[in-house]
Design a protein around this motif. Sequence first.
Motif, PDB file in Angstrom:
ATOM      1  N   GLY A 116      52.583  -6.469   4.205  1.00  0.00           N
ATOM      2  CA  GLY A 116      53.054  -5.263   4.875  1.00  0.00           C
ATOM      3  C   GLY A 116      52.051  -4.719   5.873  1.00  0.00           C
ATOM      4  N   LEU A 117      51.472  -5.607   6.683  1.00  0.00           N
ATOM      5  CA  LEU A 117      50.459  -5.199   7.655  1.00  0.00           C
ATOM      6  C   LEU A 117      50.967  -4.182   8.680  1.00  0.00           C
ATOM      7  CD1 LEU A 117      47.472  -5.980   7.939  1.00  0.00           C
ATOM      8  CD2 LEU A 117      48.138  -7.615   9.695  1.00  0.00           C
ATOM      9  N   PRO A 118      52.227  -4.239   9.142  1.00  0.00           N
ATOM     10  CA  PRO A 118      52.689  -3.244  10.120  1.00  0.00           C
ATOM     11  C   PRO A 118      52.589  -1.806   9.623  1.00  0.00           C
ATOM     12  CG  PRO A 118      54.193  -5.108  10.100  1.00  0.00           C
ATOM     13  CD  PRO A 118      53.240  -5.305   8.949  1.00  0.00           C
ATOM     14  N   LEU A 119      52.646  -1.598   8.320  1.00  0.00           N
ATOM     15  CA  LEU A 119      52.503  -0.242   7.790  1.00  0.00           C
ATOM     16  C   LEU A 119      51.114   0.307   8.106  1.00  0.00           C
ATOM     17  CD1 LEU A 119      54.886  -1.549   6.147  1.00  0.00           C
ATOM     18  CD2 LEU A 119      54.249  -0.019   4.287  1.00  0.00           C
ATOM     19  N   LEU A 120      50.112  -0.547   7.943  1.00  0.00           N
ATOM     20  CA  LEU A 120      48.747  -0.135   8.256  1.00  0.00           C
ATOM     21  C   LEU A 120      48.560   0.052   9.756  1.00  0.00           C
ATOM     22  CD1 LEU A 120      46.993  -2.562   5.771  1.00  0.00           C
ATOM     23  CD2 LEU A 120      46.815  -0.073   5.689  1.00  0.00           C
ATOM     24  N   GLU A 121      49.172  -0.821  10.550  1.00  0.00           N
ATOM     25  CA  GLU A 121      49.059  -0.686  12.000  1.00  0.00           C
ATOM     26  C   GLU A 121      49.669   0.629  12.471  1.00  0.00           C
ATOM     27  OE1 GLU A 121      49.242  -5.491  13.013  1.00  0.00           O
ATOM     28  OE2 GLU A 121      51.019  -4.228  13.272  1.00  0.00           O
ATOM     29  N   ALA A 122      50.784   1.040  11.845  1.00  0.00           N
ATOM     30  CA  ALA A 122      51.425   2.301  12.220  1.00  0.00           C
ATOM     31  C   ALA A 122      50.547   3.493  11.902  1.00  0.00           C
ATOM     32  CB  ALA A 122      52.763   2.434  11.500  1.00  0.00           C
ATOM     33  N   GLN A 123      49.665   3.350  10.916  1.00  0.00           N
ATOM     34  CA  GLN A 123      48.832   4.481  10.531  1.00  0.00           C
ATOM     35  C   GLN A 123      47.769   4.815  11.566  1.00  0.00           C
ATOM     36  OE1 GLN A 123      47.741   3.498   6.319  1.00  0.00           O
ATOM     37  NE2 GLN A 123      48.992   5.289   5.843  1.00  0.00           N
ATOM     38  N   PHE A 124      47.512   3.912  12.503  1.00  0.00           N
ATOM     39  CA  PHE A 124      46.610   4.257  13.597  1.00  0.00           C
ATOM     40  C   PHE A 124      47.195   5.380  14.450  1.00  0.00           C
ATOM     41  CE2 PHE A 124      44.680   0.036  12.849  1.00  0.00           C
ATOM     42  CZ  PHE A 124      43.344   0.378  12.907  1.00  0.00           C
ATOM     43  N   ALA A 125      48.512   5.552  14.403  1.00  0.00           N
ATOM     44  CA  ALA A 125      49.153   6.646  15.132  1.00  0.00           C
ATOM     45  C   ALA A 125      49.142   7.942  14.338  1.00  0.00           C
ATOM     46  CB  ALA A 125      50.595   6.267  15.471  1.00  0.00           C
ATOM     47  N   GLY A 126      48.572   7.914  13.143  1.00  0.00           N
ATOM     48  CA  GLY A 126      48.586   9.104  12.301  1.00  0.00           C
ATOM     49  C   GLY A 126      49.943   9.359  11.682  1.00  0.00           C
ATOM     50  N   LEU A 127      50.798   8.354  11.665  1.00  0.00           N
ATOM     51  CA  LEU A 127      52.147   8.522  11.129  1.00  0.00           C
ATOM     52  C   LEU A 127      52.159   8.490   9.610  1.00  0.00           C
ATOM     53  CD1 LEU A 127      54.313   6.249  13.460  1.00  0.00           C
ATOM     54  CD2 LEU A 127      54.641   8.699  13.090  1.00  0.00           C
ATOM     55  N   PRO A 128      52.906   9.389   8.980  1.00  0.00           N
ATOM     56  CA  PRO A 128      53.153   9.247   7.549  1.00  0.00           C
ATOM     57  C   PRO A 128      54.048   8.044   7.324  1.00  0.00           C
ATOM     58  CG  PRO A 128      54.450  11.059   8.426  1.00  0.00           C
ATOM     59  CD  PRO A 128      53.562  10.588   9.538  1.00  0.00           C
ATOM     60  N   VAL A 129      53.764   7.266   6.283  1.00  0.00           N
ATOM     61  CA  VAL A 129      54.528   6.058   6.007  1.00  0.00           C
ATOM     62  C   VAL A 129      55.324   6.237   4.727  1.00  0.00           C
ATOM     63  CG1 VAL A 129      54.416   3.584   5.536  1.00  0.00           C
ATOM     64  CG2 VAL A 129      52.863   4.601   7.206  1.00  0.00           C
ATOM     65  N   ALA A 166      43.758  -4.304  12.704  1.00  0.00           N
ATOM     66  CA  ALA A 166      43.368  -3.839  14.031  1.00  0.00           C
ATOM     67  C   ALA A 166      44.416  -2.866  14.552  1.00  0.00           C
ATOM     68  CB  ALA A 166      43.212  -5.031  14.967  1.00  0.00           C
ATOM     69  N   ASN A 167      44.219  -2.412  15.764  1.00  0.00           N
ATOM     70  CA  ASN A 167      45.133  -1.461  16.400  1.00  0.00           C
ATOM     71  C   ASN A 167      45.781  -2.153  17.602  1.00  0.00           C
ATOM     72  OD1 ASN A 167      46.476   0.768  17.366  1.00  0.00           O
ATOM     73  ND2 ASN A 167      44.656   1.969  17.818  1.00  0.00           N
ATOM     74  N   PRO A 168      46.746  -3.072  17.362  1.00  0.00           N
ATOM     75  CA  PRO A 168      47.265  -3.910  18.455  1.00  0.00           C
ATOM     76  C   PRO A 168      48.053  -3.148  19.506  1.00  0.00           C
ATOM     77  CG  PRO A 168      48.600  -4.188  16.483  1.00  0.00           C
ATOM     78  CD  PRO A 168      47.416  -3.359  16.079  1.00  0.00           C
ATOM     79  N   PHE A 169      48.527  -1.954  19.173  1.00  0.00           N
ATOM     80  CA  PHE A 169      49.350  -1.199  20.118  1.00  0.00           C
ATOM     81  C   PHE A 169      48.582  -0.043  20.761  1.00  0.00           C
ATOM     82  CE2 PHE A 169      52.246  -2.667  16.649  1.00  0.00           C
ATOM     83  CZ  PHE A 169      52.779  -3.737  17.352  1.00  0.00           C
ATOM     84  N   ALA A 170      47.258  -0.008  20.530  1.00  0.00           N
ATOM     85  CA  ALA A 170      46.412   1.052  21.105  1.00  0.00           C
ATOM     86  C   ALA A 170      46.952   2.435  20.751  1.00  0.00           C
ATOM     87  CB  ALA A 170      46.284   0.883  22.615  1.00  0.00           C
ATOM     88  N   LEU A 171      47.360   2.617  19.505  1.00  0.00           N
ATOM     89  CA  LEU A 171      47.883   3.899  19.059  1.00  0.00           C
ATOM     90  C   LEU A 171      46.751   4.907  18.935  1.00  0.00           C
ATOM     91  CD1 LEU A 171      50.273   2.530  16.283  1.00  0.00           C
ATOM     92  CD2 LEU A 171      50.892   3.245  18.596  1.00  0.00           C
ATOM     93  N   ASP A 172      47.079   6.176  19.115  1.00  0.00           N
ATOM     94  CA  ASP A 172      46.069   7.236  19.097  1.00  0.00           C
ATOM     95  C   ASP A 172      46.603   8.400  18.276  1.00  0.00           C
ATOM     96  OD1 ASP A 172      44.150   9.156  19.530  1.00  0.00           O
ATOM     97  OD2 ASP A 172      43.997   8.790  21.687  1.00  0.00           O
ATOM     98  N   SER A 173      45.971   8.670  17.165  1.00  0.00           N
ATOM     99  CA  SER A 173      46.442   9.734  16.274  1.00  0.00           C
ATOM    100  C   SER A 173      46.309  11.114  16.911  1.00  0.00           C
ATOM    101  CB  SER A 173      45.669   9.694  14.958  1.00  0.00           C
ATOM    102  OG  SER A 173      44.294   9.975  15.176  1.00  0.00           O
ATOM    103  N   ARG A 174      45.505  11.234  17.965  1.00  0.00           N
ATOM    104  CA  ARG A 174      45.307  12.547  18.581  1.00  0.00           C
ATOM    105  C   ARG A 174      46.582  13.071  19.245  1.00  0.00           C
ATOM    106  NH1 ARG A 174      39.995  11.137  21.974  1.00  0.00           N
ATOM    107  NH2 ARG A 174      41.301   9.272  22.271  1.00  0.00           N
ATOM    108  N   THR A 175      47.528  12.169  19.515  1.00  0.00           N
ATOM    109  CA  THR A 175      48.799  12.636  20.084  1.00  0.00           C
ATOM    110  C   THR A 175      49.566  13.505  19.090  1.00  0.00           C
ATOM    111  OG1 THR A 175      49.971  10.657  19.309  1.00  0.00           O
ATOM    112  CG2 THR A 175      48.993  10.568  21.504  1.00  0.00           C
ATOM    113  N   ARG A 176      49.275  13.357  17.795  1.00  0.00           N
ATOM    114  CA  ARG A 176      49.947  14.182  16.774  1.00  0.00           C
ATOM    115  C   ARG A 176      49.573  15.654  16.920  1.00  0.00           C
ATOM    116  NH1 ARG A 176      53.796  11.272  15.178  1.00  0.00           N
ATOM    117  NH2 ARG A 176      53.184   9.581  16.532  1.00  0.00           N
ATOM    118  N   ALA A 177      48.332  15.913  17.335  1.00  0.00           N
ATOM    119  CA  ALA A 177      47.848  17.295  17.385  1.00  0.00           C
ATOM    120  C   ALA A 177      48.641  18.141  18.375  1.00  0.00           C
ATOM    121  CB  ALA A 177      46.369  17.313  17.744  1.00  0.00           C
ATOM    122  N   ALA A 178      49.185  17.494  19.409  1.00  0.00           N
ATOM    123  CA  ALA A 178      49.922  18.234  20.425  1.00  0.00           C
ATOM    124  C   ALA A 178      51.387  18.447  20.058  1.00  0.00           C
ATOM    125  CB  ALA A 178      49.828  17.495  21.762  1.00  0.00           C
TER     126      ALA A 178
END
Length: 249
Positions: free
Chosen positions: A149-162, A43-55
């Motif tokens: 390693g679930l936090p790695l997947l959770e971080a990907q909701f932010a569009g972050l490279p891992v 899931a996306n527990p931190f309400a991350l949004d990959s669209r912030t990367r575009a800016a």
Amino acid sequence: APQFAVAIKRLRYFFVNSEKTRADLLKHARDDADIRLYRPSVANPFALDSRTRAAMPDTAKPLRLVSLGTVEPRKNYAAAIAILDALRSRHDARAELHIIGRAGWGEDGAAIAQHPGVTVHGYLAASDVKRVMDTADVYLNTSHDEGLGLPLLEAQFAGLPVVAPDQAVFREVLGASGTFIDPAAPERAAELIAALNSVPGWRAAQSASALANVARWNALAAQDLAAARTVFDPCEAKATASLSAARAT
């Protein structure tokens, strides 16, 4: 725990959360053990949004690394700091490492917090985790070992490279989306991270790859859930068998 040891040796049926855990369990379980994958959906527990990367501009100065996890020896933050130092000496003198996680066992916490370029945030509320993640450029994991390693997947909701250790469990979780390193070789790891952020359009490309991987993982988790239901529900098992037979014909 003694009870856990008895269960592993005597029980026949198991559900596990990763291929890596299954391989570990096989070393200790009985020869006829039935060990099935039951990977959790992410899931996306931190309400991350990959669209912030575009800016954000492709030029990341200073480069901000983020890690999420309890500050304890197993997380191997010493390796993360060595990688940070290599980045600061060769690529970006102002690079930063932000660690989100409560203090655990061991004596690493104080030394880590005092290291140049490192900020240990401690435990944060979900909204504050989102704030730190939204301003990060790379998610860095240097753990000695993980069962999943679930936090790695959770971080990907932010569009972050891992970036993670080149181990089977991390390749299982990240698939083609990960950048894999040897935490014991900080200079080489720093080069890979610097190269990752030097490709034109890297933010958009990495964001798309991260979100695609989350979708891949959740599709696998949905398959595991359907398979698990057939174990506990005979009607579900019959329906699944009938559907498989129909598709085969």
